[in-house]
Scaffold this active site. Structure first.
Site, mmCIF file in Angstrom:
data_model
loop_
_atom_site.group_PDB
_atom_site.id
_atom_site.type_symbol
_atom_site.label_atom_id
_atom_site.label_comp_id
_atom_site.label_asym_id
_atom_site.label_seq_id
_atom_site.Cartn_x
_atom_site.Cartn_y
_atom_site.Cartn_z
ATOM 1 N N ARG A 156 34.131 27.527 8.935
ATOM 2 C CA ARG A 156 32.965 26.769 8.459
ATOM 3 C C ARG A 156 33.128 25.270 8.697
ATOM 4 N NH1 ARG A 156 32.379 26.053 3.228
ATOM 5 N NH2 ARG A 156 33.341 28.041 2.722
ATOM 6 N N TYR A 176 6.054 19.649 12.066
ATOM 7 C CA TYR A 176 6.452 21.055 12.050
ATOM 8 C C TYR A 176 6.191 21.639 10.659
ATOM 9 C CZ TYR A 176 9.084 25.317 12.305
ATOM 10 O OH TYR A 176 9.434 26.637 12.248
ATOM 11 N N ASP A 233 12.486 13.702 14.113
ATOM 12 C CA ASP A 233 12.562 15.047 14.683
ATOM 13 C C ASP A 233 12.180 14.907 16.159
ATOM 14 O OD1 ASP A 233 12.098 17.647 15.582
ATOM 15 O OD2 ASP A 233 11.261 18.337 13.687
ATOM 16 N N LYS A 247 14.725 25.316 20.777
ATOM 17 C CA LYS A 247 13.623 25.108 21.704
ATOM 18 C C LYS A 247 14.151 24.670 23.077
ATOM 19 C CE LYS A 247 11.412 26.043 17.916
ATOM 20 N NZ LYS A 247 10.830 25.043 17.025
HETATM 21 C C1 LIG Z 1 10.873 24.863 15.645
HETATM 22 C C2 LIG Z 1 10.878 23.507 15.081
HETATM 23 C C3 LIG Z 1 11.656 23.191 13.954
HETATM 24 C C4 LIG Z 1 12.458 24.255 13.207
HETATM 25 O O1 LIG Z 1 13.545 24.703 13.966
HETATM 26 P P1 LIG Z 1 14.168 26.207 13.863
HETATM 27 O O2 LIG Z 1 15.233 26.182 14.895
HETATM 28 O O3 LIG Z 1 13.030 27.158 14.136
HETATM 29 O O4 LIG Z 1 14.680 26.368 12.484
HETATM 30 C C5 LIG Z 1 11.662 21.886 13.500
HETATM 31 N N1 LIG Z 1 10.917 20.931 14.111
HETATM 32 C C6 LIG Z 1 10.149 21.198 15.191
HETATM 33 C C7 LIG Z 1 9.352 20.095 15.811
HETATM 34 C C8 LIG Z 1 10.100 22.490 15.699
HETATM 35 O O5 LIG Z 1 9.312 22.742 16.763
#
Ligand SMILES: *Cc1c(COP(=O)(O)O)cnc(C)c1O
Length: 370
Positions: free
Chosen positions: A45, A96, A167, A192
């Protein structure tokens, strides 16, 4: 590594083992939950070779030190946990949906307060940040494609004593480096574009502030949302080709934005790469490309938009984004999507297929069932 390398070179070469005879060219995942005592690793961890390689690469790209998490939401949750009990966060009206829902849940229990602002409205955001503990920025926003003025907001947030988070999932570390624009922390859903093949869930944060890094590391250890070694390795393997994937996906997106705009059924296209898009000038100033996500509307027709999504043969009708395969969805099909997102807005995650094939399929879906 040499500091003046282009990011498209850094993404290939950072985070590799030292070049000594017989060394492997890339790091391998180590499948061990624990380590023999006497070293600095200790327990699964707290660290893993595959995380370290991915973190070194992301850190080199963003200009800081990275920490990887089990998912983008795990990374977001660790950052939100930095807000003191009873503290206040300023967040975008559109962002998001999972992050906004988490903030709402925590506001409902009294853990924190949330003020939502139109993040493209710099004056409104600057006013709201006075006295706040955290400023949460997303740019471009998911799925409204609004562009925030990151340098102006970061300066105002820091002057107000708020931790400024960006983000950066839509832009990727290749097109936008928020730490260099003044932000304190960058967050990614590496699920992504970074991993890029729709086969792994992973999150990351990057910061150049050592105290902040330690505070986030403490939360990763104690909240326990750590990535598996295989996931980290897959994400790094995907990341190596990000520059090439983005180049193709982005040029496909620009082509499709123009085609969509000329289609009689489409009432609005949201893509910062279009010269008359409201976010174009800002995006051009702070990004080195406009990315591979766009959205369009049909003029109030939710049923028609749903039908379009269900009529494609090549485009995958699915949530998520950033994979090599093109995907589309009507975001409001999700109950937690923000109600000010139009019912008929379709988000496109443009992949690396041939642009003519992508347009032919989208065009037949648009023409289906009129
Ligand atoms: C998908 C997404 C998230 C969340 O990420 P996960 O890997 O699905 O937990 C956060 N911010 C944005 C802009 C996203 O597209």
């Amino acid at each position: 590594m040499t500091p003046d390398l282009d990011p498209s070179t850094v993404v290939v070469h950072a985070g590799r083992p030292e070049r000594v005879p017989n060394a492997p060219v890339g790091e391998s995942p180590v499948f061990s939950s624990t380590y023999v005592a006497g070293g600095d690793r200790g327990y699964g961890r707290f660290g893993n070779d595959a995380w370290t390689a991915l973190e070194e690469t992301l850190g080199a790209l963003e200009g800081g030190r990275a920490l990887t998490f089990a998912s983008g939401m795990a990374a977001a949750a660790a950052l939100i946990d930095l807000i003191p009990v009873g503290g206040r966060v300023v967040a975008p009206q559109h962002a998001y949906s999972g992050v906004l829902a988490l903030l709402d849940q925590q506001a409902a229990t009294g853990r924190l307060k949330v003020d939502r602002v139109d993040i493209a409205d710099t004056d409104a955001a600057v006013q709201a940040v006075d006295g706040a503990d955290m400023l949460w920025i997303e740019s471009p926003t998911n799925p409204a494609m609004e562009v925030a003025d990151i340098p102006a907001l970061a300066a105002a947030g820091r002057a107000a004593g708020a931790t400024v988070v960006v983000d950066n999932t839509f832009a990727t570390p290749l097109l936008q480096q928020p730490l260099r624009l003044g932000a304190d922390v960058v967050m990614h859903s590496a699920t992504k574009f970074i991993a890029g093949h729709s086969d792994v869930l992973l999150g990351a944060v990057v910061t150049a502030d050592d105290d902040l890094w330690s505070a986030i590391d403490l939360r990763r250890r104690s909240l326990g949302a750590v990535p598996g070694p295989m996931e980290a390795w897959l994400a790094l393997r995907g990341l190596r080709t990000l520059a090439l994937r983005l180049e193709r996906a982005q040029s496909n997106a620009a082509f499709l934005a123009e085609r969509l705009r000329a289609h009689p059924r489409v009432s609005r296209v949201r893509y910062p790469g279009l010269p008359d898009d409201p976010g174009h000038d800002r995006a051009a100033a702070q990004m080195s490309g406009f990315g591979a996500i766009l959205a369009f509307e049909l003029g109030g027709d939710a049923t028609g938009a749903q039908k379009v999504c269900e009529s494609t043969k090549l485009w995958v009708h699915a949530t998520s984004l950033g994979g090599v395969e093109s995907m589309l969805e009507r975001r409001r099909r999700w109950p937690i999507e923000v109600p000010t997102i139009p019912e008929d807005l379709i988000r496109l995650s443009v992949g690396i297929e041939h642009p003519d094939d992508l347009w032919a399929d989208l065009e037949q879906a648009l023409n289906a069932g009129i």
